[in-house]
Design a protein around this motif. Structure first.
Motif, mmCIF file in Angstrom:
data_model
loop_
_atom_site.group_PDB
_atom_site.id
_atom_site.type_symbol
_atom_site.label_atom_id
_atom_site.label_comp_id
_atom_site.label_asym_id
_atom_site.label_seq_id
_atom_site.Cartn_x
_atom_site.Cartn_y
_atom_site.Cartn_z
ATOM 1 N N UNK A 170 -3.548 -4.736 -3.958
ATOM 2 C CA UNK A 170 -2.728 -3.858 -4.791
ATOM 3 C C UNK A 170 -2.097 -4.617 -5.961
ATOM 4 N N UNK A 171 -1.787 -5.908 -5.765
ATOM 5 C CA UNK A 171 -1.323 -6.726 -6.893
ATOM 6 C C UNK A 171 -2.375 -6.770 -7.988
ATOM 7 N N UNK A 172 -3.624 -6.972 -7.568
ATOM 8 C CA UNK A 172 -4.729 -6.963 -8.529
ATOM 9 C C UNK A 172 -4.891 -5.594 -9.173
ATOM 10 N N UNK A 173 -4.716 -4.557 -8.355
ATOM 11 C CA UNK A 173 -4.855 -3.197 -8.897
ATOM 12 C C UNK A 173 -3.827 -2.956 -10.001
ATOM 13 N N UNK A 174 -2.581 -3.412 -9.787
ATOM 14 C CA UNK A 174 -1.553 -3.231 -10.814
ATOM 15 C C UNK A 174 -1.938 -4.002 -12.080
ATOM 16 N N UNK A 195 0.296 6.889 -13.973
ATOM 17 C CA UNK A 195 0.073 7.171 -12.561
ATOM 18 C C UNK A 195 -1.266 6.621 -12.105
ATOM 19 N N UNK A 196 -1.299 6.127 -10.870
ATOM 20 C CA UNK A 196 -2.554 5.690 -10.275
ATOM 21 C C UNK A 196 -3.052 6.830 -9.383
ATOM 22 N N UNK A 197 -4.226 7.361 -9.704
ATOM 23 C CA UNK A 197 -4.759 8.489 -8.938
ATOM 24 C C UNK A 197 -5.883 8.003 -8.042
ATOM 25 N N UNK A 198 -5.653 8.061 -6.732
ATOM 26 C CA UNK A 198 -6.701 7.682 -5.783
ATOM 27 C C UNK A 198 -7.684 8.836 -5.708
ATOM 28 N N UNK A 199 -8.883 8.653 -6.295
ATOM 29 C CA UNK A 199 -9.819 9.781 -6.399
ATOM 30 C C UNK A 199 -10.645 9.961 -5.136
ATOM 31 N N UNK A 200 -10.736 8.937 -4.305
ATOM 32 C CA UNK A 200 -11.481 9.106 -3.066
ATOM 33 C C UNK A 200 -11.688 7.786 -2.339
ATOM 34 N N UNK A 201 -12.103 7.906 -1.079
ATOM 35 C CA UNK A 201 -12.372 6.730 -0.247
ATOM 36 C C UNK A 201 -13.784 6.862 0.293
ATOM 37 N N UNK A 212 3.815 4.764 -2.100
ATOM 38 C CA UNK A 212 4.653 4.203 -3.161
ATOM 39 C C UNK A 212 4.163 4.618 -4.546
ATOM 40 N N UNK A 213 3.612 5.835 -4.642
ATOM 41 C CA UNK A 213 3.017 6.281 -5.904
ATOM 42 C C UNK A 213 3.998 6.160 -7.077
ATOM 43 N N UNK A 214 5.266 6.491 -6.846
ATOM 44 C CA UNK A 214 6.250 6.442 -7.939
ATOM 45 C C UNK A 214 6.474 5.016 -8.425
ATOM 46 N N UNK A 215 6.604 4.084 -7.480
ATOM 47 C CA UNK A 215 6.809 2.686 -7.878
ATOM 48 C C UNK A 215 5.602 2.156 -8.653
ATOM 49 N N UNK A 216 4.410 2.505 -8.175
ATOM 50 C CA UNK A 216 3.219 2.048 -8.902
ATOM 51 C C UNK A 216 3.207 2.606 -10.317
ATOM 52 N N UNK A 250 1.218 -11.004 -8.689
ATOM 53 C CA UNK A 250 0.536 -10.960 -7.393
ATOM 54 C C UNK A 250 1.199 -9.974 -6.449
ATOM 55 N N UNK A 251 2.535 -9.903 -6.494
ATOM 56 C CA UNK A 251 3.250 -8.999 -5.589
ATOM 57 C C UNK A 251 3.610 -7.671 -6.257
ATOM 58 N N UNK A 252 2.976 -7.403 -7.407
ATOM 59 C CA UNK A 252 3.300 -6.181 -8.144
ATOM 60 C C UNK A 252 2.895 -4.928 -7.378
ATOM 61 N N UNK A 253 2.016 -5.063 -6.402
ATOM 62 C CA UNK A 253 1.600 -3.916 -5.606
ATOM 63 C C UNK A 253 2.290 -3.848 -4.262
#
Lengths: 443, 443
Positions: B318-322, B39-45, B28-32, A146-149
């Motif tokens: 972000x926890x869910x995203x990870x 790598x997690x690439x944010x392609x757009x908002x 926190x791109x490196x930690x993710x 849950x806190x991984x992000x």
């Protein structure tokens, strides 16, 4: 729905936790099958003594003394026997035979976790250990997933139920440590030899696991600074109460700046500390546990519940079992360590907190000035002074001159400066004894 | 270590939560990358208005109004725009293009969850929604995974921060509902139209999600009994305090016996209730949330933290995203519904609780006897009676005869019996008005 073959579950240990795991697994077999998508078959319970009394009524034919044969045929091995050996060898055997492992064994993980996780990673097996920290309270998964992000900044945990029971009883009833410990022993909260609890060894094991998980780094048990509660007297607890605090044995895991490199490192420590009565942790009574987590984005979170007990620990073990069994049926990752961060482990001397120093001093003019001078000389700024709360209460037997108790609260100071201050205070002629030094946490 | 290609993440919504998700993801791109193994690439908002102000400083080139093109190229779609449409259509598009979805949209899940989960199951996509209930507090995973080997008996949740802020202010400052609501609005806790919070709609959506998850069954939003806090007066709160209680808006999910079939069913309900001041939920102040879970083996657990806020909700997203990204890299199950149990949804009339009924009565002889007679006639056993706490406080304007306030506390009674009792009380000549009927929870 696709029909899967049974998932074969071997149970090592038939004690308080083991018997409850077996009972719940048998009683709720249908619910487990529905949740997993396959039946969970308890193939046996390995015990040392077949005739020992059990806390649940279980089929005699399940028990065996032959753990090794039981492990060989299992998809998942649950280890709830405790201790280092033979638990370690059995878990390695299970991993090497391709089984996933569920364990509640904090002592083993804190001392041999690296070896076990490495063995598991090599063969693609998984080790689950939600039950190893804070009993039934889900804390491993929240920290791991849950806190991984997020970025955990600090954890303050009440993770030892025995010492919390004792300190809570001292706080609410004014009991002495000895009396509260006797009650805890009588109620079954404390072992015959209470060293693991009272001296903070158990809390240190859990702190090592929590810090490793929260900061994605390896925090060895040996690196955890550990102080137990033996020095906490009823006077300490009463002084704390009068000042608006409660004494709790805390496991603290914190990101700190390395004073040498300037980089971020990890401080992990266990000691009795003062917590403001407004803090959510102050309301954790009896043998309950709670883990207070401060994260960069999530802010303050608290996880609260029973930290021990047969059914409670069994709940955590069975949650892991369902995860492991689902992985057998539909695949997926387990609960392995995440130690990519390689953060520096910082010594106690780098820690900054506030302190309450209690001194027994001669009741003479000029004492306060010389005490205050020692703090000033070491660069430690004093926030509050309370004198004479106990009159002669802190006096030394056979001491002819009258003594008084002096409590000095400091602003945030570096541990190394405080240690030097306390040494110097002990040398002062006017100071009969340093009664206690307690850190203030949770600000 | 194997090198994976970037995981492509599309963000729908650039509001309070969306802007924080994007900021943390970039900062926190490196930690993710280390936590996910890619790598997690944010392609757009995707946003409606490119020129709207944002709560974080984000690269202009990330923003687009073309959500559909953004979704097409994504591995994972994060939906934090809120509302039913176009969120629903975008999520279905994401699922059908093979992406996993992370959403914080409780209103959408509570109304269209079944449709979305079914669509996801059909293509093997996953929908993650930790942020939809109680903001940053990890509650979905603990219920789904950690307690998967246990049986949840009851959940009592403070899941709406706005109403908790209002009730807490009424309790601590003696404020009126109107004043506390005005403060909540000024501080940004309440919306311009506070109906969703005040009338319990928001809490009902969360209750439906929690009950479905805890009992592995489908609890439709329409089946949730819902009462808001509009009827809670400062008098109610003060009477509660004097009796040792605090008023909290609770989301309650409970296993109950179906009075018709005798089978086990589910009761899900939202209303302001009395909680003893000793209960851990009573200590949940301001806009904080807490979910108190009672499970068969685990006993009582509590999960506490911030229930809303941009960074806090972003932490859960972000926890869910990870988790979703790890699944892309190493495989594994997601956060899908578990609704195998098919339990009956029980009506409010099957619920048993204690009640505090506050009446404004004529201050005349014999009133207490006739009131007590009504309770007796309906088989509701009275536990305590407190009279005259307010003198004429409960009086009706223009009423010439003097009135008094009468609080009757009952033993556990069936809702249907209590409802009949209250109807009969309202008919009594001696009763000017039924001031409030509050259930007592948390026993």
């Amino acid at each position: 729905m696709i029909e899967y073959r049974n998932v074969r579950v071997a149970l090592l240990g038939g004690g308080t936790v083991g018997a409850q795991v077996a009972r719940l697994l048998l009683e709720h077999a249908d619910e487990f099958a529905a949740r997993v998508g396959a039946s969970l078959e308890l193939t046996g319970i390995a015990v040392r003594n077949l005739d020992a009394p059990r806390s649940a009524d279980l089929p005699k034919e399940l028990f065996t003394t032959d753990a090794e044969s039981l492990i060989l045929g299992a998809d998942i091995v649950i280890e709830v026997m405790g201790g280092i050996e033979p638990a370690r060898s059995y878990i390695l055997q299970a991993i090497n035979s391709g089984a996933d492992v569920v364990t509640a064994n904090k002592a083993l993980l804190a001392t041999h976790g690296t070896e076990l996780f490495a063995a598991a990673e090599q063969v693609g097996a998984q080790v689950y250990y939600e039950a190893a920290v804070a009993g039934a309270i889900p804390i491993i998964r929240p920290l791991r997933d849950s806190l991984a992000g997020d970025r955990v900044k600090r954890i303050l945990g009440i993770v030892n139920g025995t010492t919390n029971f004792i300190l809570d009883m001292m706080d609410t009833d004014g009991a002495s440590l000895e009396h509260a410990l006797a009650v805890a022993t009588e109620l079954g909260y404390a072992e015959a030899d209470p060293t693991a609890d009272i001296d903070g060894y158990d809390a240190a094991q859990k702190a090592s696991l929590l810090a490793s998980l929260a900061f994605h780094t390896n925090v060895p048990l040996e690196s955890v600074h550990r102080e137990g509660i033996r020095g906490v007297t009823s006077q300490t607890v009463e002084l704390a109460r009068k000042a608006g605090y409660v004494v709790k044995l805390l496991a603290i895991c914190e990101r700190l700046t390395d004073l040498v490199t300037g980089e971020e490192g990890v401080s992990t420590r266990v000691y009795p500390a003062l917590i403001s009565r407004d803090h959510p942790l102050a309301a954790v009574h009896k043998a309950n546990n709670a883990v207070f987590v401060e994260a960069e984005a999530a802010g303050s979170l608290m996880f609260y519940g029973a930290g021990a007990g047969g059914p409670e620990t069994a709940s955590a073990v069975l949650g892991d079992l369902v995860s492991a069994a689902r992985r057998h049926v539909i695949g997926g990752p387990g609960m392995g360590e995440s130690t990519h961060a390689n953060m520096a482990i910082l010594p106690m001397s780098f820690v900054t907190t506030r302190y309450h120093v209690t001194l027994s001093v001669l009741d003479e003019p000029g004492v306060l000035a010389s005490v205050a001078g020692v703090f000033k000389d070491h660069g430690v700024s004093v926030e509050l002074v309370e004198q004479g709360l106990y009159g002669n209460g802190g006096g030394v037997h056979g001491e002819s001159r009258p003594t008084a108790t002096l409590v000095i609260g400091t602003h945030a100071a570096l541990e190394s400066d405080l240690a030097a201050t306390v040494s110097a205070l002990a040398q002062l002629d006017a100071v009969s004894s340093v009664v206690s030094v307690l850190r203030v946490e949770g600000a």
